[in-house]
Scaffold this motif. Structure first.
Motif, PDB file in Angstrom:
ATOM      1  N   HIS A 185       1.974   0.756   0.700  1.00  0.00           N
ATOM      2  CA  HIS A 185       1.965   0.859   2.166  1.00  0.00           C
ATOM      3  C   HIS A 185       3.240   0.253   2.757  1.00  0.00           C
ATOM      4  CE1 HIS A 185       0.458   0.888   6.252  1.00  0.00           C
ATOM      5  NE2 HIS A 185       0.720  -0.415   6.339  1.00  0.00           N
ATOM      6  N   GLU A 186       3.642  -0.910   2.265  1.00  0.00           N
ATOM      7  CA  GLU A 186       4.877  -1.535   2.737  1.00  0.00           C
ATOM      8  C   GLU A 186       6.096  -0.678   2.397  1.00  0.00           C
ATOM      9  OE1 GLU A 186       5.147  -5.481   1.256  1.00  0.00           O
ATOM     10  OE2 GLU A 186       3.598  -6.236   2.613  1.00  0.00           O
TER      11      GLU A 186
ATOM     12  N   LYS B  63       6.137   2.599   1.912  1.00  0.00           N
ATOM     13  CA  LYS B  63       6.088   3.828   2.703  1.00  0.00           C
ATOM     14  C   LYS B  63       6.585   3.584   4.133  1.00  0.00           C
ATOM     15  CE  LYS B  63       2.839   7.191   4.483  1.00  0.00           C
ATOM     16  NZ  LYS B  63       1.414   7.444   4.699  1.00  0.00           N
ATOM     17  N   ASN B  64       6.275   2.423   4.710  1.00  0.00           N
ATOM     18  CA  ASN B  64       6.689   2.114   6.069  1.00  0.00           C
ATOM     19  C   ASN B  64       8.106   1.545   6.155  1.00  0.00           C
ATOM     20  OD1 ASN B  64       4.312   2.977   7.233  1.00  0.00           O
ATOM     21  ND2 ASN B  64       3.324   1.000   6.991  1.00  0.00           N
TER      22      ASN B  64
ATOM     23  N   MET C 261       9.302  -1.285   4.949  1.00  0.00           N
ATOM     24  CA  MET C 261       9.382  -2.733   5.145  1.00  0.00           C
ATOM     25  C   MET C 261      10.222  -3.413   4.069  1.00  0.00           C
ATOM     26  SD  MET C 261       5.565  -3.753   6.172  1.00  0.00           S
ATOM     27  CE  MET C 261       4.701  -3.022   7.513  1.00  0.00           C
TER      28      MET C 261
END
Length: 115
Positions: A104-105, A107-108, A110
């Motif tokens: 998730h990190e 993909k975003n 970060m």
């Protein structure tokens, strides 16, 4: 009585050794920079209101999360829970949650270090 004298002499020798060590290792040159605290790689001589990099903070948090994961999973590997299936499911669940969070990190964006 001999034990008492021996212990007093030993304590005196240890005290003298500590005092001599303290005097020998004392800083000879004192300066403002040497006496100031050093924390987290930031210079204490610069402004305290300098903005903090959020990317550095996120990477540090990611490191801490995986460090905590290791501290949770290592005892599980070493003591091997009584039920092998329970041990496997617990390890798999912890690892899956962490990998999903990492994805998730990623993909975003970060984890991308921007200047």
């Amino acid at each position: 009585m001999k034990i008492l004298y021996t212990s007093i002499i030993l304590m005196t020798m240890v005290t003298i050794t500590f005092l001599m060590t303290m005097m020998i290792s004392k800083k000879s040159k004192m300066s403002r920079e040497k006496n100031s605290p050093f924390e987290c790689g930031f210079s204490s001589m610069s402004s305290a209101r300098k903005p903090f990099s959020t990317h550095f903070f996120l990477i540090a948090m990611l490191f801490l999360v995986f460090d905590i994961e290791i501290s949770i999973m290592l005892p599980m590997f070493s003591i091997k829970m009584s039920n092998m299936m329970e041990w496997f499911i617990s390890s798999l669940m912890i690892t899956t949650i962490l990998i999903l969070g990492l994805m998730h990190e990623w993909k975003n964006g970060m984890l991308e270090w921007s200047k």
